[in-house]
Structures are given as C-alpha cells and as structure tokens.
Design an enzyme around this catalytic site. Structure first.
Site, mmCIF file in Angstrom:
data_model
loop_
_atom_site.group_PDB
_atom_site.id
_atom_site.type_symbol
_atom_site.label_atom_id
_atom_site.label_comp_id
_atom_site.label_asym_id
_atom_site.label_seq_id
_atom_site.Cartn_x
_atom_site.Cartn_y
_atom_site.Cartn_z
ATOM 1 N N ASP A 61 47.541 43.615 38.024
ATOM 2 C CA ASP A 61 46.996 42.687 39.022
ATOM 3 C C ASP A 61 47.605 42.970 40.393
ATOM 4 O O ASP A 61 48.751 43.428 40.476
ATOM 5 C CB ASP A 61 47.281 41.230 38.631
ATOM 6 C CG ASP A 61 46.350 40.291 39.380
ATOM 7 O OD1 ASP A 61 45.237 40.042 38.893
ATOM 8 O OD2 ASP A 61 46.720 39.836 40.485
ATOM 9 N N ARG A 75 43.995 38.363 24.735
ATOM 10 C CA ARG A 75 44.470 37.390 25.731
ATOM 11 C C ARG A 75 44.992 36.125 25.031
ATOM 12 O O ARG A 75 46.033 35.590 25.394
ATOM 13 C CB ARG A 75 43.307 37.070 26.670
ATOM 14 C CG ARG A 75 43.528 35.967 27.673
ATOM 15 C CD ARG A 75 44.302 36.474 28.859
ATOM 16 N NE ARG A 75 44.368 35.470 29.902
ATOM 17 C CZ ARG A 75 45.214 34.455 29.914
ATOM 18 N NH1 ARG A 75 46.065 34.297 28.927
ATOM 19 N NH2 ARG A 75 45.211 33.611 30.912
ATOM 20 N N ARG A 81 37.453 39.043 30.988
ATOM 21 C CA ARG A 81 37.019 37.917 30.157
ATOM 22 C C ARG A 81 35.577 37.932 29.674
ATOM 23 O O ARG A 81 35.196 37.077 28.898
ATOM 24 C CB ARG A 81 37.284 36.604 30.902
ATOM 25 C CG ARG A 81 38.766 36.277 30.973
ATOM 26 C CD ARG A 81 39.026 35.263 32.042
ATOM 27 N NE ARG A 81 38.586 35.829 33.307
ATOM 28 C CZ ARG A 81 38.623 35.174 34.461
ATOM 29 N NH1 ARG A 81 39.028 33.941 34.499
ATOM 30 N NH2 ARG A 81 38.211 35.763 35.562
ATOM 31 N N ARG A 124 36.780 45.143 37.875
ATOM 32 C CA ARG A 124 37.199 44.129 36.910
ATOM 33 C C ARG A 124 36.543 44.345 35.544
ATOM 34 O O ARG A 124 36.234 43.380 34.840
ATOM 35 C CB ARG A 124 36.904 42.710 37.445
ATOM 36 C CG ARG A 124 37.439 42.446 38.845
ATOM 37 C CD ARG A 124 38.960 42.462 38.910
ATOM 38 N NE ARG A 124 39.552 41.393 38.151
ATOM 39 C CZ ARG A 124 39.797 40.182 38.626
ATOM 40 N NH1 ARG A 124 39.534 39.906 39.858
ATOM 41 N NH2 ARG A 124 40.339 39.270 37.878
HETATM 42 O O1 CP3 Z 1 39.541 45.461 35.002
HETATM 43 C C1 CP3 Z 1 40.167 45.578 36.051
HETATM 44 O O2 CP3 Z 1 39.620 45.617 37.166
HETATM 45 C C2 CP3 Z 1 41.669 45.817 35.996
HETATM 46 C C3 CP3 Z 1 42.523 44.730 36.188
HETATM 47 C C4 CP3 Z 1 42.480 43.839 37.430
HETATM 48 C C5 CP3 Z 1 42.755 42.453 37.339
HETATM 49 N N1 CP3 Z 1 42.824 41.956 38.600
HETATM 50 C C6 CP3 Z 1 42.964 41.705 36.096
HETATM 51 C C7 CP3 Z 1 42.813 40.244 36.074
HETATM 52 C C8 CP3 Z 1 42.304 44.141 38.779
HETATM 53 C C9 CP3 Z 1 41.924 45.466 39.434
HETATM 54 C C10 CP3 Z 1 42.532 42.941 39.509
HETATM 55 C C11 CP3 Z 1 42.491 42.876 40.977
HETATM 56 C C12 CP3 Z 1 42.658 41.569 41.630
HETATM 57 N N2 CP3 Z 1 43.468 40.521 41.257
HETATM 58 C C13 CP3 Z 1 42.051 41.224 42.864
HETATM 59 C C14 CP3 Z 1 41.156 42.139 43.666
HETATM 60 C C15 CP3 Z 1 39.778 42.200 43.154
HETATM 61 C C16 CP3 Z 1 38.946 40.941 43.355
HETATM 62 O O3 CP3 Z 1 38.484 40.418 42.344
HETATM 63 O O4 CP3 Z 1 38.774 40.535 44.507
HETATM 64 C C17 CP3 Z 1 42.453 39.918 43.182
HETATM 65 C C18 CP3 Z 1 42.033 39.121 44.396
HETATM 66 C C19 CP3 Z 1 43.365 39.482 42.170
HETATM 67 C C20 CP3 Z 1 44.094 38.196 42.085
HETATM 68 C C21 CP3 Z 1 43.657 37.427 40.904
HETATM 69 N N3 CP3 Z 1 44.013 37.696 39.598
HETATM 70 C C22 CP3 Z 1 42.810 36.287 40.888
HETATM 71 C C23 CP3 Z 1 42.188 35.642 42.117
HETATM 72 C C24 CP3 Z 1 42.679 35.904 39.551
HETATM 73 C C25 CP3 Z 1 41.966 34.680 39.015
HETATM 74 C C26 CP3 Z 1 40.526 34.745 39.154
HETATM 75 C C27 CP3 Z 1 39.896 35.767 38.276
HETATM 76 O O5 CP3 Z 1 39.143 36.592 38.803
HETATM 77 O O6 CP3 Z 1 40.160 35.750 37.085
HETATM 78 C C28 CP3 Z 1 43.401 36.822 38.759
HETATM 79 C C29 CP3 Z 1 43.515 36.829 37.278
HETATM 80 C C30 CP3 Z 1 43.060 38.063 36.575
HETATM 81 N N4 CP3 Z 1 43.326 39.340 36.986
HETATM 82 C C31 CP3 Z 1 42.357 38.120 35.349
HETATM 83 C C32 CP3 Z 1 42.200 39.466 35.030
HETATM 84 C C33 CP3 Z 1 41.562 40.051 33.797
HETATM 85 C C34 CP3 Z 1 41.923 36.921 34.517
HETATM 86 C C35 CP3 Z 1 43.116 36.400 33.830
HETATM 87 C C36 CP3 Z 1 42.807 35.719 32.535
HETATM 88 O O7 CP3 Z 1 42.462 36.405 31.560
HETATM 89 O O8 CP3 Z 1 42.978 34.503 32.487
#
Ligand code: CP3
Length: 344
Positions: A75, A38, A29, A25
């Site tokens: 995502d 964003r 943020r 990740r």
């Molecule tokens: O930098 C990176 O790793 C690349 C992008 C990436 C995102 N999500 C962007 C994102 C990756 C590899 C993921 C994987 C992801 N997404 C997982 C597996 C990894 C983990 O953390 O367990 C999961 C479970 C998700 C599903 C997901 N997406 C959730 C639960 C959430 C909300 C909670 C959170 O961590 O923010 C997201 C949103 C998300 N995905 C954001 C980002 C940058 C935040 C969105 C925002 O800017 O509001």
C-alpha cells in the site's frame, strides 16, 4: 530465444502484437480468493507485511485472468508507517493516520527501512513463481498524495488541511515532501533491487492542485524522485499516474521524466490520441463503473480505447477496480483486449 514479456517489451519501445493489459488494484476485494485470505489474516497491515500471504495475493489475479503484469501487494501508506506515523485500516472506512499537525510531529518522523523489509521479501517470493511473460510492477504513492494523507489523516474532507499547508505553510509542506522523497527513493530502489521490473507512481489526488501549485507540489518533486531513481537504475520504466490532472497532463508528461502516462477516465480519447499520445506511451482509461456494468456498453467503450490508442498502449482502467465488480466482466474484458486486432 528470449521469451516475450508484452508489457516490458512495449515499455522498451518494441511494437506489440497485441495490446497488453493489467488493472489497477487488481488484487483485492472483488476476488473471493483474496477475501478468504483477508479474513484469515484479520488485519490489512499484517497482510501487507507477511510475505507468503502478500505474494500469494499478488499472484491471484494473474492466475485467474492471465493479466500481462502483476502488481506488488502492498500500500502507498506503508511509507508513512515506516516513518513512524500511526496507521490503521478500519473495515469499510479506509485508512486512518494520526495526522501530522505541527513541527514537532514533523521532526519526529524517522524512516525505519527495516519495517519495509517484508515487502522486498514478497517481491523475491513472487518472482520465483511468476510466469515468464508476466512483468512485476512495484509502486509508491505520489509525494503530494502521501503527504496529503499524512496531514489530514483520511480523505474525508478533501484534504482541507493539506491544501491549507500548500498555500499557507509552504515551508512545512516542503519539509514533509523532502522527507517523503528520501523515503520513497529508498523504498523504490529496494523494490527494484528485489526484482520489480517496472514502477508506478500513484498520484491519486493530483486533481486537488491547480496552476502553480500543481507545478510546485507535484511536477517538481516527482521530477526529483524520478531523476534519483533513474540515476541508479536507468533502465527501469516508470509509469506516472496523476489522476485528475486534467489540463496538467501534458506538463506532467513532458517535465517529470516518466516513461509512460497513466490517464483517468475523464480524459477524452480524442484528446488522449491527439495531445497526449505524441508525448508518451499511454496507460488507461476504461471507467471502472463500466466494468461493473458490463454488457454492450463496456464492450463498446473497450473497443473505442483500443481503436483510438491501441495496440501500442497499456490497457487499464481509469482508476482502481471496485469491490463490486463481477468476475465474468473482468474475464470478458481480458478477452476483448487480448483478441483485438488493429485495422490495417
Ligand atoms: O492490486 C493492487 O493494486 C496492489 C495493491 C494496492 C493496494 N493499494 C492494496 C489495498 C495498491 C497499488 C494500492 C494503492 C493505494 N493505496 C492508493 C493509490 C491507488 C488509488 O486507489 O487511488 C491509495 C490512495 C491507497 C490508500 C488506501 N489503501 C485506501 C484509500 C484504502 C481504502 C479504500 C480502498 O480502496 O480499499 C486502502 C486499503 C487497501 N489497499 C485495500 C487493498 C486491497 C483494501 C483493504 C481491505 O482488504 O480491507
């Protein structure tokens, strides 16, 4: 002479001069430059599906910190979205999907590969700008983890409905997992064909399944997904990250066909060194909370990982970086890892 690519080289069995690192990740943020884009984009899904912006965000952490890999900005829930499931990302609340509750909804899932075309375009755009030594990681969610989000809609109740399907409605879960298997195979192969050099499978909720359920709903489907990808692209290394797998880590490492095992921060370094490292190259596992804390505690924990597992190791966190992480701590960690010299 061929330039060094620290992460890819280590994945291909070459002895590294130093321990490479990237952070799960790493685009997100905690970065002011991410928050700026964003805010302009408004909606997280639009951001993932706008190649110029997604490519820029993919590159931001590499430029700022000099990580050895970039991870595609997308995502794991884009796969359900491409299957036609309603998906919203609410501020401060995370993702909300329209839960799959019955056979009719299951039957209506229909993978539209064109929905994901912008993701492949992002990869092309990133590849044009990525510094030569930096590798590009593509990814998808683990089939169980994505199925769990699809069944429950959110992670709020520990995926009670998905856990219920695993026990009470295995035929239904099997059908959903098979749908995800086809879609994820397609998605990952397209990522490779667009230029992804390494893949990671994020099985973030592996820890919810125990015993034979772990074997049936995590190991077997992952094995099938990896076999299909390796059949078409045998040389692309695959990192499996079954977070919270606990006692199931060795079986996951041995049976799924992954090349590298990602471990979470619950795994002790002693256990990792003696029981897991003989099975696979490892990736992990600094506690993301220590990266927030910083100082001596973070430094000692990082050095402990390097002494136990490095330099033939991919340094990472035990789970994703948290939004409140101070930027200086990330720079300091990068220096510690890159400057570490193994004794002897
Ligand atoms: O930098 C990176 O790793 C690349 C992008 C990436 C995102 N999500 C962007 C994102 C990756 C590899 C993921 C994987 C992801 N997404 C997982 C597996 C990894 C983990 O953390 O367990 C999961 C479970 C998700 C599903 C997901 N997406 C959730 C639960 C959430 C909300 C909670 C959170 O961590 O923010 C997201 C949103 C998300 N995905 C954001 C980002 C940058 C935040 C969105 C925002 O800017 O509001």
């Amino acid at each position: 002479m061929k330039k060094e690519k620290p992460i890819l080289d280590i994945l291909n069995g070459k002895k590294p001069e130093r321990c490479p690192l990237w952070l799960m990740r790493q685009a997100g943020r905690y970065l002011p430059e991410y928050k700026k884009i964003r805010a302009q984009a408004g909606n997280f899904l639009d951001l993932c599906l706008t190649p110029e912006l997604a490519a820029e965000i993919t590159l931001q952490p590499v430029r700022r910190f000099g990580f050895d890999a970039a991870i595609l900005f997308a995502d794991i829930l884009l796969v359900p979205y491409a299957l036609g499931q309603g998906l919203k990302f609410r501020e401060g609340e995370g993702p909300v999907l329209e839960p799959v509750e019955n056979d009719k909804m299951l039957e209506q899932l229909n993978f539209k590969s064109a929905v994901l075309a912008p993701v492949y375009e992002t990869i092309h755009t990133v590849k044009k700008q990525l510094p030569e030594p930096v590798s590009l990681i593509g990814f998808c969610g683990g089939l169980w983890t994505v199925a769990a989000y699809m069944i429950d809609g959110t992670s709020r109740q520990d995926f009670a409905a998905a856990q219920n399907w695993a026990v009470e409605q295995p035929e239904r879960l099997e059908r959903l997992i098979n749908t995800l298997l086809d879609a994820s195979e397609h998605y990952l192969c397209n990522q490779i064909e667009a230029g992804a050099e390494i893949l990671q499978i994020f099985e973030s909720w592996a820890g919810l399944l125990k015993g034979s359920s772990f074997e049936r709903w995590i190991i077997k489907p992952t094995q099938e997904l990896i076999a299909r990808i390796k059949n078409k692209h045998p040389h692309i290394p695959i990192i499996g990250f079954p977070r919270g797998a606990g006692a199931h880590y060795p079986a996951y490492a041995r049976e799924t066909g992954i090349d590298t095992l990602g471990i979470d921060q619950q795994v002790s370094l002693d256990y990792a060194r003696t029981q897991l490292k003989p099975l696979k190259l490892l990736q992990g596992n600094l506690d993301p909370l220590l990266l927030i804390k910083g100082g001596e505690e973070m430094r000692l924990a990082a050095v402990d990982i390097l002494e136990n597992l490095g330099p033939n190791h991919i340094f990472n966190l035990g789970h994703g970086i948290l939004p409140e992480t101070p930027l200086e701590h990330v720079s300091e960690l990068t220096d510690i890892v890159h400057n570490f010299k193994a004794a002897g």
